[in-house]
Design a protein around this motif. Sequence first.
Motif, mmCIF file in Angstrom:
data_model
loop_
_atom_site.group_PDB
_atom_site.id
_atom_site.type_symbol
_atom_site.label_atom_id
_atom_site.label_comp_id
_atom_site.label_asym_id
_atom_site.label_seq_id
_atom_site.Cartn_x
_atom_site.Cartn_y
_atom_site.Cartn_z
ATOM 1 N N ARG A 80 -10.093 -2.050 4.316
ATOM 2 C CA ARG A 80 -10.254 -2.119 5.780
ATOM 3 C C ARG A 80 -10.427 -3.560 6.248
ATOM 4 N NH1 ARG A 80 -12.609 3.402 6.896
ATOM 5 N NH2 ARG A 80 -10.628 4.437 6.688
ATOM 6 N N ASN A 81 -11.062 -4.370 5.393
ATOM 7 C CA ASN A 81 -11.256 -5.787 5.748
ATOM 8 C C ASN A 81 -9.971 -6.578 5.592
ATOM 9 O OD1 ASN A 81 -13.937 -5.288 6.116
ATOM 10 N ND2 ASN A 81 -14.614 -6.159 4.163
ATOM 11 N N GLY A 82 -8.918 -5.935 5.123
ATOM 12 C CA GLY A 82 -7.641 -6.629 5.012
ATOM 13 C C GLY A 82 -7.204 -6.956 3.597
ATOM 14 N N ALA A 83 -7.947 -6.472 2.603
ATOM 15 C CA ALA A 83 -7.558 -6.766 1.221
ATOM 16 C C ALA A 83 -6.267 -6.029 0.864
ATOM 17 C CB ALA A 83 -8.659 -6.324 0.257
ATOM 18 N N THR A 84 -5.515 -6.633 -0.042
ATOM 19 C CA THR A 84 -4.342 -5.970 -0.600
ATOM 20 C C THR A 84 -4.813 -5.241 -1.847
ATOM 21 O OG1 THR A 84 -2.978 -7.762 0.203
ATOM 22 C CG2 THR A 84 -2.026 -6.395 -1.538
ATOM 23 N N MET A 85 -4.363 -4.003 -2.029
ATOM 24 C CA MET A 85 -4.767 -3.287 -3.242
ATOM 25 C C MET A 85 -3.544 -2.717 -3.950
ATOM 26 S SD MET A 85 -7.565 -0.345 -4.068
ATOM 27 C CE MET A 85 -7.098 0.848 -2.838
ATOM 28 N N ILE A 86 -3.463 -3.024 -5.253
ATOM 29 C CA ILE A 86 -2.410 -2.461 -6.086
ATOM 30 C C ILE A 86 -3.079 -1.461 -7.023
ATOM 31 C CG2 ILE A 86 -0.576 -2.980 -7.746
ATOM 32 C CD1 ILE A 86 -0.753 -5.919 -6.673
ATOM 33 N N VAL A 87 -2.692 -0.190 -6.915
ATOM 34 C CA VAL A 87 -3.236 0.827 -7.813
ATOM 35 C C VAL A 87 -2.172 1.149 -8.849
ATOM 36 C CG1 VAL A 87 -4.057 3.201 -8.014
ATOM 37 C CG2 VAL A 87 -4.790 1.790 -6.091
ATOM 38 N N ASN A 88 -2.534 0.975 -10.127
ATOM 39 C CA ASN A 88 -1.606 1.217 -11.219
ATOM 40 C C ASN A 88 -2.123 2.384 -12.032
ATOM 41 O OD1 ASN A 88 -0.284 -1.734 -11.017
ATOM 42 N ND2 ASN A 88 -2.515 -1.907 -10.962
ATOM 43 N N ASP A 89 -1.384 3.481 -12.087
ATOM 44 C CA ASP A 89 -1.882 4.670 -12.766
ATOM 45 C C ASP A 89 -0.719 5.633 -12.973
ATOM 46 O OD1 ASP A 89 -5.095 5.752 -12.822
ATOM 47 O OD2 ASP A 89 -3.529 7.219 -13.233
ATOM 48 N N PRO A 90 -0.740 6.393 -14.070
ATOM 49 C CA PRO A 90 0.307 7.413 -14.217
ATOM 50 C C PRO A 90 0.194 8.493 -13.149
ATOM 51 C CG PRO A 90 -0.794 7.011 -16.311
ATOM 52 C CD PRO A 90 -1.598 6.321 -15.256
ATOM 53 N N ARG A 91 -1.044 8.751 -12.687
ATOM 54 C CA ARG A 91 -1.240 9.804 -11.690
ATOM 55 C C ARG A 91 -1.386 9.204 -10.309
ATOM 56 N NH1 ARG A 91 -6.508 11.910 -12.575
ATOM 57 N NH2 ARG A 91 -5.937 13.842 -11.569
ATOM 58 N N ARG A 92 -0.912 9.976 -9.332
ATOM 59 C CA ARG A 92 -1.065 9.555 -7.942
ATOM 60 C C ARG A 92 -2.472 9.933 -7.485
ATOM 61 N NH1 ARG A 92 2.852 7.981 -4.574
ATOM 62 N NH2 ARG A 92 2.026 7.604 -2.503
ATOM 63 N N ILE A 93 -3.460 9.196 -7.962
ATOM 64 C CA ILE A 93 -4.864 9.516 -7.684
ATOM 65 C C ILE A 93 -5.180 9.274 -6.207
ATOM 66 C CG2 ILE A 93 -5.792 9.183 -10.009
ATOM 67 C CD1 ILE A 93 -6.338 6.269 -9.156
ATOM 68 N N ASP A 94 -6.301 9.819 -5.753
ATOM 69 C CA ASP A 94 -6.615 9.760 -4.328
ATOM 70 C C ASP A 94 -6.765 8.336 -3.803
ATOM 71 O OD1 ASP A 94 -6.515 12.435 -4.601
ATOM 72 O OD2 ASP A 94 -8.629 12.837 -4.254
ATOM 73 N N LEU A 95 -7.167 7.415 -4.674
ATOM 74 C CA LEU A 95 -7.328 6.024 -4.227
ATOM 75 C C LEU A 95 -5.994 5.441 -3.729
ATOM 76 C CD1 LEU A 95 -9.617 3.855 -4.150
ATOM 77 C CD2 LEU A 95 -8.668 2.955 -6.265
ATOM 78 N N CYS A 96 -4.885 6.003 -4.204
ATOM 79 C CA CYS A 96 -3.560 5.514 -3.780
ATOM 80 C C CYS A 96 -3.395 5.577 -2.266
ATOM 81 C CB CYS A 96 -2.453 6.341 -4.420
ATOM 82 S SG CYS A 96 -2.430 6.222 -6.193
ATOM 83 N N GLN A 97 -4.139 6.506 -1.634
ATOM 84 C CA GLN A 97 -3.997 6.646 -0.185
ATOM 85 C C GLN A 97 -4.453 5.386 0.548
ATOM 86 O OE1 GLN A 97 -6.362 10.137 0.312
ATOM 87 N NE2 GLN A 97 -5.105 11.240 -1.165
ATOM 88 N N TRP A 98 -5.236 4.575 -0.106
ATOM 89 C CA TRP A 98 -5.690 3.330 0.519
ATOM 90 C C TRP A 98 -4.915 2.114 0.011
ATOM 91 C CZ3 TRP A 98 -8.798 7.488 -0.053
ATOM 92 C CH2 TRP A 98 -9.575 7.865 1.044
ATOM 93 N N ALA A 99 -4.075 2.345 -0.989
ATOM 94 C CA ALA A 99 -3.421 1.209 -1.645
ATOM 95 C C ALA A 99 -2.247 0.711 -0.817
ATOM 96 C CB ALA A 99 -2.942 1.625 -3.028
ATOM 97 N N SER A 100 -2.042 -0.594 -0.846
ATOM 98 C CA SER A 100 -0.823 -1.111 -0.231
ATOM 99 C C SER A 100 0.354 -0.912 -1.180
ATOM 100 C CB SER A 100 -0.997 -2.571 0.165
ATOM 101 O OG SER A 100 -1.747 -3.247 -0.804
#
Lengths: 349, 545, 149
Positions: free
Chosen positions: B37-57
């Motif tokens: 929310r503060n503007g960070a870029t997030m890369i989520v790397n995972d075999p599964r589309r985990i819920d955190l992906c919803q916030w990932a850029s």
Amino acid sequence: MELTIDGRNVPFRAGQTVLDVARENGIYIPTLCWHPRIGPSSRCRLCIVEIEGTRGLQTACSVLAGSGITVRTDTEIVKTARRMTVENLLYDGHHDCIACEANGRCELQDVAYRLGIREYPVVSEPAQLLDDSSAMIVMDPNKCIVCGRCIIACNEIVGNDVLTFSQRGYRTKIVCDTAVPMAESSCVQCGECLQLCPTGAITEKKSAGKGREWELEKVNSTCPYCGVGCQVILHVDRAANRIVRISGREVPPNDGMLCVKGRFAYEFTESPKRLTKPLIKKDGKHVEVSWDEALDYTARRFKEIKEKHGADAFGFIASSRSTNENAYATMKFSRAVIGTNNVDNCART
Amino acid sequence: MTNSIQELEYAKLLFVIGSNTTEAHPVISYYIKRAVRNGATMIVNDPRRIDLCQWASHYVQINPGSDVAYINGLMREIIANEWHDKVYVEKFTEGFEELRKTVEGYTLERTSEITGVSVETIREVARILHEIHPASVVYTLGITEHICGVDNVRSLANLQMLLGNMGFYAGGLNPLRGQNNVQGSCDMGALPNVFCGYQRVDDSNARRKFEKAWNVTGLSPKPGITMTEMFADALHGSVKALLIAGENVIQTEPHMAHTIRCMEACEFIVLSEIFYNETAPYADVIFPDRAWGEEDGTFSNTERRMQRVRAAVKPQGDARSHWWIMNELGKRMGVDMKFETSNDVWEEMRSLSPGFNGITRERIETIGLQWPCPTTSHPGTPFLHVGGSFTRGKGLFAAIEYSPPAETPDSDYPFWLSTGRRLWHYHTGTQTHNSLGMDDLFGEELIEISPVDAARLGIKTGDWVRASSRRGTITLRAWVIDRSPEGLCWTSFHFAKACANELTIDAFDPISKTAEYKVCAIHLEKAADGEPLGSTLVPRRQARP
Amino acid sequence: MSDSINEILAQFPNAAADKLIPILQAIQNSEGYLPMEAIHAIADHLRVPSGKVYGVATFYNQFRFEPAGKNRITACRGTACHVRGGKNVISAIKQYLGVEDGETTPDMKYTFETVACLGACALAPVIVVGQKYAGKVTPKKAVTILEKL
């Protein structure tokens, strides 16, 4: 830098609001929507003050302190306006303190008391249904003052994005997702909303009726679940020897926030399934024995095995769930008493 | 963690790999979401589309167990473009040339083939890692629970040193530790090769110090064996006695049938436990331990913060503290450890551990302190390796080659199985299943199957399926959900009735001896039609798309 | 999911949250109301929580969540209309249609609503039928208008 509040000259630092300065100097200004972790939202209109040279009443939570300004918090105009606001809130809802879970930790109750409000009608039938569909949290819209703290808690503090305002004006209501019961919503039961709710509108389901705020002893501790090590306050009924509820402490690392396990999964300590006596296997069955018997027996068998097979025939597994002190004791026992370095913990699972 | 939890909120770039943060470390996920929310870029790397992906850029779906190839591919692209921090590499690290040579083999095409990540995505991720500094790398067991777990961790360390991201606020290498006091157990020296404070047992000075303090002689200089080796040695007969303090090993260890054989083979097993769990039937003696809430002491959290735990209620029945049990057994065996209170234990530990010496109980009365904290006036250490200084002098790059998982899908066992934790339960559930309402939130284990595979096998959510590996079979209900990519199933070990560890493989990382919980091969078939999941069982996930 | 909703969303490719109200309006124009599935579809499309979409949609009076009748009749209950007998007009309409404020007849032919002011006070009392304003309405005249529909 100094400003004047109620005739007193008080110092302030840049960036402080009038409310911050007043609180720091023990000058009472009531608030409902303000909270240290929420900041100013100027919704409840209770922190209104008179500031010389400005029109109307100002909300102390959102006005920055300035050099030389003169603030009055105790004029008749201010007091009347505050009283009217609180009376309207009380008339509008169903605030039955005797039955309310939040009695004793209710900010609405506190401000009404401070403002000397003695009478208000408690309608016998609450107008709206409460939502007790979820496992852990009860939402009672009849006690909601629509201060918005839970909305900020849910959306901005923990980022779970469940609670939202629906409708507007006097119909405004706090709902989950698209106004579905909490149990059917995307709520993950972290309970941040109830930690920040100033009234009894959002409360713990499991603690209901199990002890008043002032009866419960507060014990600071650390959550027993994951590696974050959230700081918690255990609200304990000493006589019943029971943890009644848990809240988050507003210090690092969690700053008050918790998850469903940390806030709600605490009754295992009082489970009737707990082991309460040492057990020894006799003829293939576990039987209860005294501590002395269990310890003597274990020491004897340990000695036998050590003599026969040596120290490295032992393996010690310390718990990663237990305290540092217990892990250290296991470590010292294996090395100093048995004489083996075959000691490990469940770091690998 | 090299850095602190609260720094994550101020990260500019988050590189999350092998961490299902919203479920396994919810409170850390709150800070991560705030960072986004503060503007960070997030890369989520995972075999599964985990819920955190919803916030990932950026969400990068990588093949299970291909992490080393992925990181090497990224490093090759970074070096090829001269995007690495040359000054940092020169000043603070060694072994760069060797690393360069090794990663040279991980061309975009080859990396893409191993990892399943497109060439464009690898390029894009490398570019972001170059453009935004510092990056905070966050990982959990998705990295470590592989036969190449140590390689995975060292690869991430390579990446962070290459980019010059170690030793900065909101940067660093941040493993989120799974259990409340797994950091502490290691800190306390419950490890085969070190005493408390990571003082090596093969260091004669350290041994002399402990011999003197403990008033004993002849401490063993030979590093011991790990837990997994203890079990195997019990089966082979060289380990005769096991003392297990608070771990339900039958359910937590991989390949349950093997663990049971080990337990049965062991001559004498002592447990210190709070419940009569699945491991209890194999024990010769069980001591009733004090539970959290009854026990006074300290925990160390994942950011190395030592914090107080307090007794709030009286212990159930005759339950005693584990340190007391150890002390009593010691006396009966001729060594008095002289523990009368838990603070006695703490004070002794503190006096023998230079890194923790400054952490007195008084100082952590209200807020914990992060080690290293050598003196009572030291403020503690929020983040390590400030400005690039490493314990060993210079940071050493490790040239690492990719190796495939121990078991990969074939025609008999065509699906990947990965395992992990759910939000609603903890490990084998001795605590959460015995707390009110938690089973209402999630009351039985489900196996997550991708919609594509489910359609092919004629499985719908709620149906009973049989999942088998070369080591065992479990029957449980299906949850058809797009968190799982095609070909991958996922389940947890929270329920004894359908425990993932009946299926998981007992293949271990050669150095850490951590098992490969995250990948094995299974066969899947429909067992019977099932009812749709009832309202109390509908698996919740966060609604954000 | 109805195809028409997907078609409308397709007209807003890569939209951010600032397109929420235009999308809500477009769907209501096409469907006559906002079905709950549309709320979820919009949330997915804009990558915002469904609660945010619901909150905005319920904030504005222009959006409705139930299918509307073929004819929408709106009567003003503003001050000017009230003093000129608007209340009687409203009662007459309710009686004729057999519905309360905000309801739709079971045959889905009529939806009746009242509003606080239509801004046409000079014509008080005012009703609107579809897009057409009718001024200086009496209970009798109102019923006549409805009979003609």
